[in-house]
Design a protein around this motif. Structure first.
Motif, short mmCIF file in Angstrom:
data_model
loop_
_atom_site.label_atom_id
_atom_site.label_comp_id
_atom_site.label_asym_id
_atom_site.label_seq_id
_atom_site.Cartn_x
_atom_site.Cartn_y
_atom_site.Cartn_z
N THR A 57 0.83 -1.19 0.00
CA THR A 57 0.00 0.00 0.00
C THR A 57 0.87 1.24 0.00
N PRO A 58 0.57 2.32 -0.70
CA PRO A 58 -0.63 2.57 -1.49
C PRO A 58 -0.57 2.00 -2.91
N GLU B 123 -8.21 -5.69 -2.39
CA GLU B 123 -9.25 -6.63 -2.00
C GLU B 123 -10.65 -6.05 -2.17
N SER B 124 -10.77 -4.72 -2.20
CA SER B 124 -12.12 -4.19 -2.33
C SER B 124 -12.59 -4.24 -3.78
N ALA C 140 -0.41 2.05 6.83
CA ALA C 140 -1.50 2.42 7.72
C ALA C 140 -2.10 3.76 7.34
N ALA C 141 -1.30 4.64 6.72
CA ALA C 141 -1.77 6.01 6.55
C ALA C 141 -2.44 6.27 5.21
N PHE C 142 -2.22 5.41 4.21
CA PHE C 142 -2.69 5.78 2.88
C PHE C 142 -3.72 4.81 2.34
N PRO C 143 -4.72 5.34 1.62
CA PRO C 143 -5.60 4.46 0.86
C PRO C 143 -4.87 3.96 -0.38
N ARG C 144 -5.61 3.33 -1.25
CA ARG C 144 -5.01 2.70 -2.42
C ARG C 144 -5.20 3.59 -3.64
N TYR C 145 -4.17 3.71 -4.44
CA TYR C 145 -4.32 4.44 -5.71
C TYR C 145 -5.16 3.62 -6.68
N ARG C 146 -5.76 4.34 -7.64
CA ARG C 146 -6.45 3.62 -8.70
C ARG C 146 -5.41 3.27 -9.75
N ILE C 147 -5.65 2.21 -10.52
CA ILE C 147 -4.59 1.71 -11.40
C ILE C 147 -4.16 2.77 -12.41
#
Lengths: 370, 365
Positions: free
Chosen positions: B238-239, B246-247, B322-329
């Protein structure tokens, strides 16, 4: 996998079945998504996996038993669903609710709104991949749930509302506990804002994703935070005040573009407003009776009760034929309307954003499938 | 007796070399797997604390044995092979991926760490001093090059794994992983090239020795930042963990895997993360250089420093996760091609200029 030929170039369309068992749908719902590369060209929403026939069950139970079923419609915002029904029955009976009962209803509803928005926030952050905030929201929600337990004796399926008032009065020292819990939540709200509003990755995932203009939102029948995110200042608490809302001072947060970011912003602001309302209500709540004796069942007639749910406007049409059981109960679920409009707004988005968008709609399958 | 063995081995260089390699590899393998386990434990614990949870607590003191319990549990599970998948290839891919990841131990100086740590037992078991002769196996002249040759196998294997599973999510995940790893390979290699230009060596040991006067982080901070970002992306964390978002796509290219093959895949991923953390320590923070730690012998404090620095970066990885969401591809790919690539080219030019200046001043050879 289906293949289609177009004139000039060959387009391969891939059909992905998202759900009913998928780690990130908010319940058993099925989205049949057609993608072209990474772009969504079509979505088919399939619902009904947890249909329990609650509308029919209502026809088989008497008026005292029904609210117990209705809070199971959406167990994260049970109070609203009891309230809508009770309001409809009170309209048929023309029943009077004592003043303290109305204020208690406001407190119960606003605490539920905070809890519901917090659990939504948790789930949404997990949808964009920010797993750290997931337990944070649940941690704060737990404090609110404790308050609701003190009020009603139940943590989720409350059974608190009854025709002509509420079931229990506030426990002693409730305002002390409430102030403590609310301060706790308020303190952590600042943390949430720090983590998400300053986070470049979070902004990249939410800003300008699936914007819905106000006119389209109205056409689709959206209500609640979804409509307010698109910039329409519509709130039943202000427009058609019920309970004690007309005496309360609160603002209605609205978004600008109606994108995912605005939907997050509006809900977080609503938590603040709800905290504000609970504080005012706890200070100004009058003493006196909190429920009245009422008839066992209403006279023949039709009543419509609607309240501002955490998801939108939840409505009940209750038809009474003068017997102890209602002739018909029709439920209007805001989340159903939002979810069914996904195919109208999502075309052209990326498949990776599907869950962020779906999450920002706050679907609750219990009330959608009924 | 040891002396006679050494004299015998010296007369048989081929035998001596192969023995060295075997001994060193065994040590390094055990070491690497142990550290992958520790990394998973630390990650679960630290991440849990950022989430306001306790993490594992029940099995063993502070939940230390939890990973062993999980390991045994996973081994007990059924190996499910999808009906549409090619049975042999499906089971072979995790082995390939883990084997390729573990190949990195040839180059990484872990055998050095283990051997010199074990030297503290020398007063008790004099025979242990023979380990000193085992460490040279990783003294490759072109070590850095070899690391990236090995790492570049990954996209192919991951793509194949997704493809062989014959599941839509796996295929999408596999292609995403390949796209991500390939597009980050270029800035990754360019930032490593900057390190090589500055130190003038492809040898990990020489790179560390060159930093005796000054760590590279102070000389080339931009290179460090570029390398950190691309190393996280190469480790699929991550990120940049889009391949197993998984989402969206369940678990990406390893959706269909269960039981021990899944364990192998996860282990391969953590080994890669551990290696990239070590590379950060070696390239920019002077590897095993550092003052002698109080209470430790001089030869032991080197390996300890390396481990301290490695774990510092692993800690950083966990906090970033822990601090970042996931980038979009698509955002991720545009980040790589439009921002990191020009930056790393510019960085390489800057580094060449700096090196030329320092050489003309006589500060660097």
């Amino acid at each position: 996998m289906t293949e289609e030929k177009q004139v000039g170039r060959e387009v391969r369309k891939l059909v992905i079945n998202v759900g009913p068992q998928h780690p990130s749908t908010h319940g058993p719902m099925d989205l049949i998504v057609t993608v072209e590369g990474e772009t969504i060209v079509d979505v088919d929403v399939v619902l009904g996996y947890i249909h329990r026939g609650i509308e029919k069950l209502c026809e088989l139970r008497n008026y005292f038993q029904i609210p117990t079923y209705l809070n199971r419609l959406c167990y994260v915002s049970g109070m609203f669903w009891e309230y809508g029904f009770v309001k409809a029955v009170e309209e048929i009976m023309d029943a009077k609710v004592p003043e303290r009962g109305e204020w208690l209803r406001v407190i119960a509803c606003e605490l539920t709104r905070i809890a519901s928005h917090l659990i939504w926030f948790s789930a949404f952050t997990a949808d964009v991949g920010l797993m750290t905030l997931f337990p944070w929201g649940l941690r704060d929600r737990d404090r609110i749930i404790d308050l609701l337990e003190m009020m009603s004796g139940q943590r989720m399926t409350f059974g608190y509302f009854r025709v002509g008032g509420v079931r229990y009065d506030l426990p002693t020292n409730f305002d002390v506990y409430a102030e403590k819990a609310i301060n706790y939540v308020e303190k952590h709200l600042e943390e949430y804002e720090k983590v998400i509003y300053n986070n470049p990755v979070f902004l990249a995932r939410t800003v300008d994703i699936c914007p819905v203009p106000a006119s389209k939102a109205i056409d689709l029948g959206w209500t609640g935070p979804m409509l307010r995110a698109s910039g329409v200042k519509r709130d039943l608490r202000r427009d058609e005040p019920y309970a004690a809302y007309e005496f309360l001072d609160f603002e209605i947060p609205v978004g600008k573009k109606g994108d995912t970011y605005d939907r997050v912003y509006v809900r977080l602001e609503e938590i603040k407003q709800s905290i504000n309302i609970v504080r005012q209500a706890l200070k100004r709540i009058p003493s006196g009776p909190y429920q009245t004796r009422s008839l066992l069942y209403p006279p023949p007639g039709i009543g419509y009760g609607w309240v501002e749910d955490s998801r939108g406007e939840c409505g009940y049409m209750v038809v009474s034929d003068g017997t102890p059981k209602p002739y018909r109960v029709k439920i209007r679920s805001p989340a159903y309307i939002h979810v069914m409009s996904i195919p109208n707004v999502i075309k052209g988005s990326k498949i990776a954003d599907l869950y962020a968008i779906l999450g920002s709609f706050d679907p609750c399958l219990g009330e959608i499938d009924r | 007796m040891i002396d006679s063995i050494i004299t015998y081995l010296k007369s048989n260089p081929l035998l001596a070399d192969s023995l060295r390699v075997v001994v060193a590899m065994v040590f390094a393998l055990i070491f690497m797997l142990l550290n992958a386990l520790i990394f998973i434990y630390v990650e679960r614990k630290v991440w849990a604390r950022t989430m306001q949870r306790m993490g594992p607590t029940y099995v063993g003191k502070w939940g230390i044995l939890q990973l062993i319990a999980d390991f045994v549990k996973v081994l007990n599970k059924e190996i499910i092979i999808p009906a549409k998948a090619n049975r042999f290839a499906f089971l072979a891919m995790p082995v390939f991926i883990t084997a390729v990841s573990l190949l990195l131990i040839i180059v990484m100086p872990y055998d050095y760490v283990v051997a010199y740590t074990l030297l503290i037992f020398q007063p008790i078991f004099p025979a242990i001093s023979i380990l000193k002769y085992a460490v040279v196996s990783s003294y490759f002249q072109y070590g850095v090059l070899l690391i990236f040759v090995i790492l570049s196998f990954n996209p192919i294997f991951i793509l194949l794994t997704g493809w062989i599973s014959n599941n839509k999510y796996s295929i999408v995940g596999g292609f995403r992983a390949a796209a991500q790893l390939l597009s980050f390979e270029v800035p990754f290699l360019l930032s490593v090239a900057a390190v090589v230009v500055l130190t003038g060596s492809l040898n990990l040991y020489e790179i560390v020795e060159k930093q005796k006067s000054m760590w590279l982080i102070f000389l080339a901070p931009l290179t460090f930042i570029l390398f950190l970002i691309t190393a996280i992306a190469e480790a699929e964390r991550t990120p940049f963990d889009i391949p197993d978002a998984e989402s969206e796509i369940i678990a990406g290219w390893n959706t269909e895997y269960s039981a021990s093959p899944f364990l192998l895949l996860i282990m391969g991923m953590y080994v890669r993360a551990f290696v990239s953390a070590t590379l950060l320590a070696i390239f920019f923070f002077g590897g095993w250089l550092g003052p002698t730690l109080p209470g430790f012998l001089a030869p032991m404090s080197g390996p300890l420093w390396l481990m301290i620095k490695t774990y510092f970066f692993m800690f950083l990885y966990i906090l970033i996760r822990a601090a970042f969401p996931r980038y979009r591809i698509d955002q991720l790919l545009s980040l790589s091609w439009t921002k990191l690539l020009p930056l790393s080219v510019a960085n390489l030019l800057i580094v060449i200029a700096v090196k030329y200046y320092l050489m003309s001043m006589g500060l660097m050879s």
